[in-house]
Scaffold this active site. Sequence first.
Site, PDB file in Angstrom:
ATOM      1  N   ILE A  16       0.807  -1.222   0.000  1.00  0.00           N
ATOM      2  CA  ILE A  16       0.000   0.000   0.000  1.00  0.00           C
ATOM      3  C   ILE A  16       0.839   1.271   0.000  1.00  0.00           C
ATOM      4  O   ILE A  16       0.300   2.378  -0.059  1.00  0.00           O
ATOM      5  CB  ILE A  16      -0.975   0.025   1.202  1.00  0.00           C
ATOM      6  CG1 ILE A  16      -0.213  -0.142   2.526  1.00  0.00           C
ATOM      7  CG2 ILE A  16      -2.022  -1.072   1.045  1.00  0.00           C
ATOM      8  CD1 ILE A  16      -1.107  -0.055   3.756  1.00  0.00           C
ATOM      9  N   GLY A  17       2.154   1.127   0.045  1.00  0.00           N
ATOM     10  CA  GLY A  17       3.009   2.308   0.010  1.00  0.00           C
ATOM     11  C   GLY A  17       4.466   1.923  -0.135  1.00  0.00           C
ATOM     12  O   GLY A  17       4.866   0.813   0.222  1.00  0.00           O
ATOM     13  N   MET A  21      13.083   4.477   1.866  1.00  0.00           N
ATOM     14  CA  MET A  21      13.652   3.712   2.972  1.00  0.00           C
ATOM     15  C   MET A  21      12.887   2.422   3.267  1.00  0.00           C
ATOM     16  O   MET A  21      13.484   1.440   3.709  1.00  0.00           O
ATOM     17  CB  MET A  21      13.685   4.576   4.237  1.00  0.00           C
ATOM     18  CG  MET A  21      14.447   3.950   5.388  1.00  0.00           C
ATOM     19  SD  MET A  21      14.631   5.072   6.795  1.00  0.00           S
ATOM     20  CE  MET A  21      13.022   4.917   7.550  1.00  0.00           C
ATOM     21  N   LYS A  39       5.230  -1.822   8.134  1.00  0.00           N
ATOM     22  CA  LYS A  39       6.290  -1.066   7.475  1.00  0.00           C
ATOM     23  C   LYS A  39       7.607  -1.816   7.631  1.00  0.00           C
ATOM     24  O   LYS A  39       8.056  -2.078   8.750  1.00  0.00           O
ATOM     25  CB  LYS A  39       6.402   0.333   8.072  1.00  0.00           C
ATOM     26  CG  LYS A  39       7.361   1.264   7.328  1.00  0.00           C
ATOM     27  CD  LYS A  39       7.227   2.692   7.860  1.00  0.00           C
ATOM     28  CE  LYS A  39       8.087   3.673   7.072  1.00  0.00           C
ATOM     29  NZ  LYS A  39       7.910   5.062   7.558  1.00  0.00           N
ATOM     30  N   ASP A 134       8.565  16.799  10.293  1.00  0.00           N
ATOM     31  CA  ASP A 134       8.146  16.594   8.900  1.00  0.00           C
ATOM     32  C   ASP A 134       6.634  16.749   8.776  1.00  0.00           C
ATOM     33  O   ASP A 134       5.954  15.933   8.146  1.00  0.00           O
ATOM     34  CB  ASP A 134       8.596  15.216   8.408  1.00  0.00           C
ATOM     35  CG  ASP A 134       8.593  15.110   6.874  1.00  0.00           C
ATOM     36  OD1 ASP A 134       8.603  16.169   6.213  1.00  0.00           O
ATOM     37  OD2 ASP A 134       8.566  13.985   6.359  1.00  0.00           O
TER      38      ASP A 134
END
Length: 321
Positions: A16-17, A21, A39, A134
């Site tokens: 999904i992403g 990194m 992740k 961020d």
Amino acid sequence: MIGTFLNERYLLQAQIGEGGMATVYLAEDKISKRKVALKMISSALLDKPELLKRFKREFSACSKVKHKNIISLYDMGVTKTGEPFYTMEFLPHPSLSEVIKDVGPIDEGQALRIIIQLTKALEHCHSLGVIHRDVKPDNIIVTPKGRLMLVDFGLAADAEQTALTADGAVLGTPHYMAPEVVKGQPANEAADIYAVGAVAYEMLAGHRPIKAQSLQEAMMAILCGQIEPITKLRPKIHPLWQEVIGKAMALELDERYPSMSKLLAGWGQLWQLHARAEEKREKELSQAKAQLEQSVQALVQQGLIAKRYRIVRKLGEGGMA
């Protein structure tokens, strides 16, 4: 990787992403029976200790802060082949960046609801000594009910911690960087405050406050304060918007809001003005409806119109009717 049963617990169902990194997968946790986002750092980066440290720091920073507007992290582990990963709350909703791209400028009320939630989330982070570093629309998820979720603490740092940087690399998104960070100073609470102001600007304008085609252009524009007043782009909004955003994005630190709490107070003033304006609008609509009903009743009594039809609201008006 799709279909892999990771560590005999997580079934990877879809990608999904993906970033420079790490890759993010939709997975099913066989123990909790829930969908999670997993992740995993790229195997190609396992020989880069600074990136491994940054990956672990993201989990540590986000685990440290528990807030209704911050994504929840669940578990951290390492695959049998050595790739670190962690699992977090799965949020199948668009980012604020996608919302702005889809609908354009956001109305004042919705923008205030979003920015107040963001400021409260960061106020909580700062109270624990965590700087996000961020903050940007890409890292803000908005649910259909308008709830905001702050994500991606990959650049987060403790307030007293030295920022992790690659040689000559820019960490963070230049368009949301505070002037002092562009100059090479460490990002602190003030840098997050600047970024919140930039997010508010983008919601109202429908585009970033800094228009630039290159990294150098963006940095020069930030250092020179080349930002068009938001009230020039949206002349009908209250002037206090420019005052609050301008103070959040002030070039000099001593002119910027000193804390998220003070910035929250600025949004609070705008919310009070918005609430009063909405109350006045509702009152005027109610009065107009009552007057319309009275006019209709008078016409019925005069026999000019039948009782068969009930007028709900006025759709338009011209010179004759």
